[in-house]
Design an enzyme around this catalytic site. Structure first.
Site, PDB file in Angstrom:
ATOM      1  N   GLU A 198      37.097  54.144  41.690  1.00 23.80           N
ATOM      2  CA  GLU A 198      37.161  53.150  40.570  1.00 23.80           C
ATOM      3  C   GLU A 198      35.734  53.150  39.725  1.00 23.80           C
ATOM      4  O   GLU A 198      34.768  52.437  39.878  1.00 23.80           O
ATOM      5  CB  GLU A 198      37.190  51.474  41.217  1.00 23.80           C
ATOM      6  N   GLU A 387      45.267  51.700  46.330  1.00 26.26           N
ATOM      7  CA  GLU A 387      44.664  50.329  46.801  1.00 26.26           C
ATOM      8  C   GLU A 387      45.514  49.230  46.237  1.00 26.26           C
ATOM      9  O   GLU A 387      46.017  49.251  45.070  1.00 26.26           O
ATOM     10  CB  GLU A 387      43.255  50.113  46.161  1.00 26.26           C
TER      11      GLU A 387
HETATM   12  C1  FCB Z   1      38.473  47.333  45.039  1.00 29.27           C
HETATM   13  C2  FCB Z   1      37.485  48.402  45.828  1.00 29.27           C
HETATM   14  C3  FCB Z   1      37.418  47.988  47.343  1.00 29.27           C
HETATM   15  C4  FCB Z   1      37.629  46.655  47.574  1.00 29.27           C
HETATM   16  C5  FCB Z   1      38.769  46.085  46.836  1.00 29.27           C
HETATM   17  C6  FCB Z   1      39.252  44.745  47.271  1.00 29.27           C
HETATM   18  O1  FCB Z   1      37.840  46.922  43.851  1.00 29.27           O
HETATM   19  O2  FCB Z   1      37.839  49.449  45.376  1.00 29.27           O
HETATM   20  O3  FCB Z   1      36.527  48.688  47.916  1.00 29.27           O
HETATM   21  O4  FCB Z   1      36.722  45.822  47.471  1.00 29.27           O
HETATM   22  O5  FCB Z   1      38.521  46.217  45.560  1.00 29.27           O
END
Ligand code: FCB
Length: 476
Positions: A198, A387
């Site tokens: 990210e 994620e």
């Molecule tokens: C994302 C991050 C991860 C975690 C999630 C909830 O933005 O990559 O590390 O904090 O959110």
């Protein structure tokens, strides 16, 4: 009417007449989702990040990272918490990986802490840090768990921040040295690599808003950090490809949120477009050879100051996969006085849907919408959801944690991912954030994202109901 609803109604109408009993039961048994619906090559996993789980912040020669430094300053983190110990994965990796295996999890995404392997960011290698990741990788492989490595998940060595960090163009060389070390040390066994986690989040929160490490704010910090990060996308990708030409699948990950104009009003659409350009397009488009989306976000012309002759040719990289990380969508309302974006995000609680413990809207269709948006880019070969998950208040009761909301969240988001996949988008994997409750950056330990509960006071793990569900789901 959806296909599932139609099937149910037809089944009910036909009940008792012509349908064989077993089939009727199957159709009526809710629209259960199965891992096998996604195909046998689909990769399933859970994700974590070094700073959020490892602890051992200064163990065995590890150098300080910007997150160690930031969290140790008073007032930066909720309740003054730090990840000095976190989930103590540094010491508990063996039993945690065994637990992953017990939960049938085939892949584990984790990150390397740059300052654990290069305490000063460059130069002297800390062999004990390399040894730790070798043990983690080998333990994964021994348990038939495929390691997926993120090179950079936000924890820059503080020694490099002292020299300007992501603002200093020298980071192109530092990053090359670091990714080369990762490739040479782990590339004989690790096949799946992500250059960044990210970039928008770490540059935006760390160098524009200052709420994350290293706590810098303003355009003069943000824009150079953005451009150097974009250049390092290319540097990292090329370094891994050069050193692991045959074996590595190289990707990177982006935080993405589908944007919509508040109430669908045309007057909010310009601000929506600005938000989309900043939050979704800024980092992917240069890697695809499209340059920065300046046309749709004029403030990006500030980047010109940092772009050198020849840079545009070095920004693209032919990634094998693109990681998308989605939690919520964004509804944008025009507000001229806001710099750069000229709009604000409407608070999730105004949207009428459930919200998580992060205050994020639960809106499963948002992941479908953003996947479709990314699938429309020519040049993306395949998408992995690197994620997705949710924080809810979890309380252990008699050694169990009942978290139906998290299970439902994951199921509902998965249904939308499957919908996009069935429509032809090449989606090849899914990672739940997160394997275990961990240190959620400036929010500390309050938000719990794990499918495994962790009590930081005694480091006892409890598999939550969502973890038990995931283990069963992965068998089907
Ligand atoms: C994302 C991050 C991860 C975690 C999630 C909830 O933005 O990559 O590390 O904090 O959110």
């Amino acid at each position: 009417m959806t296909r599932e609803e139609w099937l149910k109604i037809s089944a009910i109408m036909a009940a008792g007449t012509m349908l064989p009993k077993g089939l009727l039961a199957e159709i009526l048994a809710d629209d259960e989702i199965r891992a096998s619906d996604f195909g046998k090559d689909f990769v399933w996993g859970t994700a974590t990040a070094a700073y959020q789980i490892e602890g051992g912040w200064n163990a065995d020669g590890k150098g300080e990272s910007i997150w160690d430094h930031f969290a140790h300053k008073p007032g930066k983190i909720h309740h003054h918490e730090t990840a000095d110990v976190a989930a103590d994965f540094y010491h508990k990796y063996e039993s945690d990986i065994a637990l992953m295996k017990q939960l049938n999890i085939p892949a584990s995404r984790f990150s390397i802490s740059w300052s654990r392997v290069l305490p000063n960011g460059t130069g002297q290698v800390n062999q004990k840090g390399i040894d730790f990741y070798n043990r983690v990788i080998d333990t994964c492989l021994k348990n038939n768990i495929e390691p997926w490595i993120t090179c950079y998940h936000w924890d820059l060595p503080q020694a490099l921040e002292a020299r300007g960090g992501w603002k200093n163009r020298d980071i192109l060389g530092w990053f090359e040295e670091y990714t080369a070390l990762c490739a040479k040390s782990f590339g004989d066994r690790v096949k799946n690599w992500m250059v960044f986690n990210e970039p928008m989040a770490f540059t935006g929160l760390g160098y524009m808003l200052g709420t994350n490490a290293p706590g810098k704010f303003g355009f003069n910090n943000f824009f150079p950090a953005v451009h150097n990060t974009t250049m390092c996308h290319g540097v990292g990708g090329r370094t891994l490809r050069h050193l692991l030409p045959k074996t590595a699948k190289i990707g990177t990950t982006f935080s993405v949120s589908h944007t919509e104009a508040w109430k669908n009003l045309p007057k909010n659409d310009k601000a929506r477009r600005y938000s989309d350009a900043l939050f979704n397009r800024l980092f992917i488009e240069p890697t695809l050879g499209m340059g920065y989306p300046v046309k749709d976000l004029p403030a990006l012309h500030h980047l010109d100051k940092y772009i050198k002759a020849g840079d545009e040719a070095l920004m693209p990289f032919d990634f094998d996969f693109i990681g998308l990380q989605n939690y919520f969508r964004v509804l944008v309302k025009k507000l001229e006085i806001v710099p750069m974006l000229h709009g604000i995000n409407v608070p999730a609680k105004k949207l009428g849907n459930p919200i998580t413990d992060m205050g994020w809207e639960v809106y499963p269709q948002g992941i479908y919408d953003i996947i479709k948006q990314f699938a429309a880019y020519p040049g993306i070969k395949n998408i992995v959801i690197t994620e997705n998950g949710a924080a809810f208040k979890d309380t252990p009761e008699n050694g169990q944690v009942h978290d139906p909301q998290r299970t439902k969240y994951i199921q509902d988001y998965l249904k939308q991912i499957l919908r996009a996949k069935k429509e032809g988008v090449n989606i090849t994997g899914y990672f739940v954030w997160s394997f275990i409750d961990n240190f959620e950056w400036d929010s500390g330990y309050r938000p719990r994202f794990g499918i495994v509960y962790n009590d930081v006071a005694n480091q006892n793990r409890i598999v939550k109901d969502s973890g038990k569900w995931y283990a069963e789901f992965l068998k089907k």
